[in-house]
Scaffold this motif. Structure first.
Motif, PDB file in Angstrom:
ATOM      1  N   VAL A 263     151.852  10.312 125.124  1.00 14.10           N
ATOM      2  CA  VAL A 263     151.417   9.042 124.542  1.00 14.10           C
ATOM      3  C   VAL A 263     150.409   9.292 123.433  1.00 14.10           C
ATOM      4  O   VAL A 263     150.510   8.727 122.330  1.00 14.10           O
ATOM      5  N   LEU A 264     149.440  10.151 123.696  1.00  8.56           N
ATOM      6  CA  LEU A 264     148.421  10.446 122.700  1.00  8.56           C
ATOM      7  C   LEU A 264     149.031  11.120 121.466  1.00  8.56           C
ATOM      8  O   LEU A 264     148.685  10.795 120.325  1.00  8.56           O
ATOM      9  N   ALA A 265     149.949  12.070 121.695  1.00  9.20           N
ATOM     10  CA  ALA A 265     150.582  12.773 120.576  1.00  9.20           C
ATOM     11  C   ALA A 265     151.377  11.797 119.707  1.00  9.20           C
ATOM     12  O   ALA A 265     151.329  11.873 118.468  1.00  9.20           O
ATOM     13  N   ALA A 266     152.105  10.890 120.333  1.00  3.96           N
ATOM     14  CA  ALA A 266     152.901   9.929 119.569  1.00  3.96           C
ATOM     15  C   ALA A 266     152.004   9.013 118.736  1.00  3.96           C
ATOM     16  O   ALA A 266     152.280   8.763 117.551  1.00  3.96           O
ATOM     17  N   LEU A 267     150.927   8.531 119.333  1.00  6.16           N
ATOM     18  CA  LEU A 267     150.046   7.604 118.626  1.00  6.16           C
ATOM     19  C   LEU A 267     149.306   8.306 117.478  1.00  6.16           C
ATOM     20  O   LEU A 267     149.177   7.752 116.377  1.00  6.16           O
ATOM     21  N   THR A 268     148.811   9.502 117.722  1.00  4.15           N
ATOM     22  CA  THR A 268     148.083  10.211 116.665  1.00  4.15           C
ATOM     23  C   THR A 268     149.027  10.684 115.568  1.00  4.15           C
ATOM     24  O   THR A 268     148.644  10.729 114.394  1.00  4.15           O
ATOM     25  N   PHE A 269     150.255  11.054 115.936  1.00  2.00           N
ATOM     26  CA  PHE A 269     151.230  11.420 114.913  1.00  2.00           C
ATOM     27  C   PHE A 269     151.512  10.237 113.999  1.00  2.00           C
ATOM     28  O   PHE A 269     151.564  10.378 112.770  1.00  2.00           O
ATOM     29  N   LEU A 270     151.684   9.054 114.592  1.00  2.51           N
ATOM     30  CA  LEU A 270     151.950   7.857 113.792  1.00  2.51           C
ATOM     31  C   LEU A 270     150.767   7.539 112.884  1.00  2.51           C
ATOM     32  O   LEU A 270     150.943   7.232 111.696  1.00  2.51           O
ATOM     33  N   ALA A 271     149.551   7.644 113.418  1.00  3.15           N
ATOM     34  CA  ALA A 271     148.367   7.373 112.600  1.00  3.15           C
ATOM     35  C   ALA A 271     148.259   8.384 111.466  1.00  3.15           C
ATOM     36  O   ALA A 271     147.937   8.024 110.324  1.00  3.15           O
ATOM     37  N   GLY A 272     148.547   9.644 111.765  1.00  5.23           N
ATOM     38  CA  GLY A 272     148.492  10.677 110.740  1.00  5.23           C
ATOM     39  C   GLY A 272     149.568  10.500 109.690  1.00  5.23           C
ATOM     40  O   GLY A 272     149.335  10.749 108.491  1.00  5.23           O
ATOM     41  N   LEU A 273     150.740  10.055 110.112  1.00 10.61           N
ATOM     42  CA  LEU A 273     151.840   9.833 109.176  1.00 10.61           C
ATOM     43  C   LEU A 273     151.487   8.732 108.182  1.00 10.61           C
ATOM     44  O   LEU A 273     151.741   8.860 106.977  1.00 10.61           O
ATOM     45  N   VAL A 274     150.882   7.667 108.692  1.00  8.78           N
ATOM     46  CA  VAL A 274     150.468   6.571 107.810  1.00  8.78           C
ATOM     47  C   VAL A 274     149.369   7.040 106.864  1.00  8.78           C
ATOM     48  O   VAL A 274     149.417   6.783 105.650  1.00  8.78           O
ATOM     49  N   ALA A 275     148.364   7.751 107.416  1.00  8.68           N
ATOM     50  CA  ALA A 275     147.229   8.191 106.595  1.00  8.68           C
ATOM     51  C   ALA A 275     147.680   9.136 105.488  1.00  8.68           C
ATOM     52  O   ALA A 275     147.336   8.950 104.311  1.00  8.68           O
ATOM     53  N   ALA A 276     148.455  10.153 105.844  1.00  7.86           N
ATOM     54  CA  ALA A 276     148.903  11.130 104.841  1.00  7.86           C
ATOM     55  C   ALA A 276     149.903  10.507 103.884  1.00  7.86           C
ATOM     56  O   ALA A 276     149.881  10.792 102.676  1.00  7.86           O
ATOM     57  N   GLY A 277     150.800   9.667 104.411  1.00  6.12           N
ATOM     58  CA  GLY A 277     151.809   9.039 103.565  1.00  6.12           C
ATOM     59  C   GLY A 277     151.228   8.091 102.540  1.00  6.12           C
ATOM     60  O   GLY A 277     151.802   7.907 101.453  1.00  6.12           O
ATOM     61  N   VAL A 278     150.078   7.482 102.853  1.00  3.50           N
ATOM     62  CA  VAL A 278     149.413   6.595 101.894  1.00  3.50           C
ATOM     63  C   VAL A 278     148.536   7.398 100.939  1.00  3.50           C
ATOM     64  O   VAL A 278     148.547   7.193  99.730  1.00  3.50           O
ATOM     65  N   THR A 279     147.773   8.336 101.500  1.00  7.28           N
ATOM     66  CA  THR A 279     146.781   9.049 100.700  1.00  7.28           C
ATOM     67  C   THR A 279     147.408   9.921  99.617  1.00  7.28           C
ATOM     68  O   THR A 279     146.963   9.911  98.457  1.00  7.28           O
ATOM     69  N   MET A 280     148.434  10.683  99.979  1.00  9.51           N
ATOM     70  CA  MET A 280     148.933  11.688  99.046  1.00  9.51           C
ATOM     71  C   MET A 280     149.461  11.081  97.748  1.00  9.51           C
ATOM     72  O   MET A 280     149.044  11.499  96.658  1.00  9.51           O
ATOM     73  N   PRO A 281     150.344  10.088  97.771  1.00  7.43           N
ATOM     74  CA  PRO A 281     150.832   9.547  96.490  1.00  7.43           C
ATOM     75  C   PRO A 281     149.774   8.778  95.713  1.00  7.43           C
ATOM     76  O   PRO A 281     149.712   8.870  94.481  1.00  7.43           O
ATOM     77  N   VAL A 282     148.918   8.021  96.418  1.00  8.24           N
ATOM     78  CA  VAL A 282     147.908   7.224  95.714  1.00  8.24           C
ATOM     79  C   VAL A 282     146.857   8.138  95.090  1.00  8.24           C
ATOM     80  O   VAL A 282     146.476   7.974  93.923  1.00  8.24           O
ATOM     81  N   ALA A 283     146.360   9.111  95.864  1.00  9.60           N
ATOM     82  CA  ALA A 283     145.356  10.036  95.328  1.00  9.60           C
ATOM     83  C   ALA A 283     145.936  10.876  94.197  1.00  9.60           C
ATOM     84  O   ALA A 283     145.242  11.177  93.214  1.00  9.60           O
ATOM     85  N   ALA A 284     147.192  11.268  94.312  1.00  9.03           N
ATOM     86  CA  ALA A 284     147.827  12.037  93.236  1.00  9.03           C
ATOM     87  C   ALA A 284     147.899  11.216  91.955  1.00  9.03           C
ATOM     88  O   ALA A 284     147.672  11.736  90.849  1.00  9.03           O
ATOM     89  N   HIS A 285     148.204   9.945  92.088  1.00  7.80           N
ATOM     90  CA  HIS A 285     148.241   9.066  90.906  1.00  7.80           C
ATOM     91  C   HIS A 285     146.858   8.973  90.262  1.00  7.80           C
ATOM     92  O   HIS A 285     146.728   9.022  89.024  1.00  7.80           O
ATOM     93  N   ILE A 286     145.831   8.858  91.075  1.00  4.12           N
ATOM     94  CA  ILE A 286     144.461   8.780  90.549  1.00  4.12           C
ATOM     95  C   ILE A 286     144.091  10.071  89.841  1.00  4.12           C
ATOM     96  O   ILE A 286     143.508  10.064  88.747  1.00  4.12           O
ATOM     97  N   LEU A 287     144.426  11.192  90.447  1.00  2.00           N
ATOM     98  CA  LEU A 287     144.114  12.485  89.843  1.00  2.00           C
ATOM     99  C   LEU A 287     144.792  12.633  88.486  1.00  2.00           C
ATOM    100  O   LEU A 287     144.178  13.087  87.507  1.00  2.00           O
TER     101      LEU A 287
END
Length: 510
Positions: free
Chosen positions: A349-373
């Motif tokens: 349960v913990l692995a599934a929830l943290t994986f989902l949270a990490g997927l959202v965080a990385a999936g949002v951060t990488m393209p947006v931060a790359a655009h800013i850079l």
């Protein structure tokens, strides 16, 4: 069927526990938010320009595989239509390195051939930087090599050239296939390798080349870490007995200083050159033909991950220690006579929830931060879609694995403080020590091989190419283990810790 249904009830029970404790749910949200905000904040503060604020940085050549490349060398060539071959004897390979001026304004050089300095024969799809090519060469310290399309390197014989032992090289084109051969005497040939350049046009450029990357000096910093400095270097190859056969070879020999840097007055900065005397070609070149590794990488956008992981570790530990603190662990264990299954359900349960949270965080951060850079003038080394997906999904997987490790440590210690501290010492501290100028490079590499911090290797998007002259240190973002191997090391720690936790549940908490 009872076993399956029983475990499903355990999963549902652990999921219900987690979602009904508001602090845990908020904690995962905070972990994702911290990762995103720190990544965007770091990107917004990073600016780069080429000279003045309005100057446009020159375009970086892109290779056939979509990667950024260095494509700078001196090329003596002619056209070849259809199949054919070039044969040449390389009689010497020498080089020069620029030294610091002992007297201001007085140029000082030393005779030295860089290990990856190269001279040889090449077939190339025109003279555009980044175009497809295959080359057979003698290097300064790595013998005969066949390299093609920037990222591929095949070792031939170990022999180089000397005054008493020149080297014969032959490159044969047959359709899209280029095959390289080497010989010590021009009579007995051995195959080095074959490259397939899909879509190679009927008419190509074929000829001789020379290049040399800069002289790289890596020194130990006073406070640990490494300091890398590169000095100007050039290579000179002397060729004779050059012949082109087959196909339709047209025109006289041409020569180009590909990728040469120009001064404001239009002259070439550190030019290469050609001296032709009878049938002898003396070719001098500067630069390299290789994948580019100096630049910002996509994983730099995820600089907030360590801070986010700290929050995840706290949530994962408290997910189990709260039951010890409130005396509810025995009630939980009574739900199943097989206590290992209870901890397994918690971990899943913990692995599934943290994986989902990490997927959202990385999936949002990488393209947006790359655009800013990019908007701030930074150049990010391009990578393929699959690599980007691996970085995002791998980051999420790393978060999940660390969460399971923290959960297991919480079970082992039964108290939050020592479990959180141990997790931070195992995961976060080694990463900080290894990627900052605190430890010598070798010590940093061992730390990233032997601790769970090896899992951060899953984020590395640009490999450490052995044929590239560069400082591939952890401080520069290069890990000693391949991405999946690094994640496997971290996963191994999580599995071992979980196994110990299950054993203690069965014996100590019975």
């Amino acid at each position: 069927m009872r076993t399956t249904l029983g475990f499903a009830r355990l999963l549902r029970a652990e999921w219900t526990k987690f979602r009904t404790v508001r602090g845990w749910v908020i904690g995962l949200g905070v972990a994702a938010l911290v990762t995103v905000l720190l990544g965007l904040f770091s990107a917004s503060g990073s600016h780069s320009s080429c000279g003045g604020p309005t100057d446009v940085c020159p375009a970086v050549p892109i290779g056939p595989g979509g990667e950024a490349v260095d494509d700078k060398f001196y090329f003596v060539h002619r056209s070849l239509q259809g199949d054919g071959a070039i044969t040449v004897r390389l009689t010497s390979l020498t080089g020069q390195v620029r030294l610091p001026d002992a007297t201001p304004g007085v140029r000082q050089v030393a005779s030295k051939v860089e290990p990856w300095a190269k001279a040889g024969v090449m077939v190339k799809d025109g003279t555009r930087q980044g175009s497809a090519y295959a080359a057979l060469m003698v290097t300064g310290g790595h013998g005969v090599r066949m390299q093609y399309d920037y990222t591929h390197d095949v070792a031939g014989g170990s022999g180089g050239v000397s005054k008493t032992s020149p080297r014969w090289l032959r490159l044969v084109r047959s359709g899209d296939d280029l095959t390289g051969y080497e010989s010590a005497d021009g009579s007995r040939w051995s195959k080095v390798g074959t490259a397939r350049l899909a879509g190679l046009p009927a008419t190509v450029r074929i000829g001789l080349f020379a290049a040399s990357p800069g002289d790289l000096t890596v020194t130990q910093a006073d406070l640990g870490g490494v300091v890398a400095a590169s000095r100007f270097a050039q290579a000179t190859g002397v060729f004779d007995s050059a012949s082109v056969r087959g196909g339709t070879s047209g025109g006289a020999w041409s020569h180009d200083d590909l990728g040469a840097t120009k001064e404001p007055d239009g002259s070439i900065h550190h030019p290469g050159g050609l001296v032709k005397s009878g049938g002898t070609f003396t070719v001098t070149g500067v630069g390299d033909i290789a994948p580019r590794t100096d630049g910002m990488t996509v994983e730099k956008t995820l600089s907030g991950l360590p801070a986010g992981l700290i929050v995840v570790i706290v949530v994962a530990v408290v997910f189990i220690t709260a039951e010890y603190r409130r005396g509810l662990i025995r009630t939980t264990l009574l739900a199943s006579p097989r206590r290992g299954r209870v901890l397994t359900a918690k971990a899943l349960v913990l692995a599934a929830l943290t994986f989902l949270a990490g997927l959202v965080a990385a999936g949002v951060t990488m393209p947006v931060a790359a655009h800013i850079l990019r908007s701030n003038g930074n150049y990010i080394l391009p990578v393929g879609s699959l690599t980007q997906l691996r970085v995002v999904a791998g980051t999420a997987a790393l978060i999940a694995v660390v969460a399971v490790l923290a959960l297991a440590l919480g079970t082992v210690f039964r108290r939050s403080a020592p479990a959180i501290t141990t997790a931070l010492v195992l995961v976060i501290l080694p990463r900080i020590l290894a990627t900052t100028s605190v430890l010598p490079a070798d010590a940093a590499r061992w730390l990233l091989r032997l601790t769970p911090a090896a899992g951060f290797a899953i984020q590395q998007s640009i490999p450490a190419y052995p044929q590239v002259t560069a400082s591939f240190s952890p401080q520069a973002g290069y890990y000693p283990l391949p991405p999946l191997a690094g994640l496997a090391v971290c996963g191994g720690y999580a599995v071992l810790a979980l196994g110990l936790a299950v054993l203690l549940l069965r014996r100590r908490d019975a």
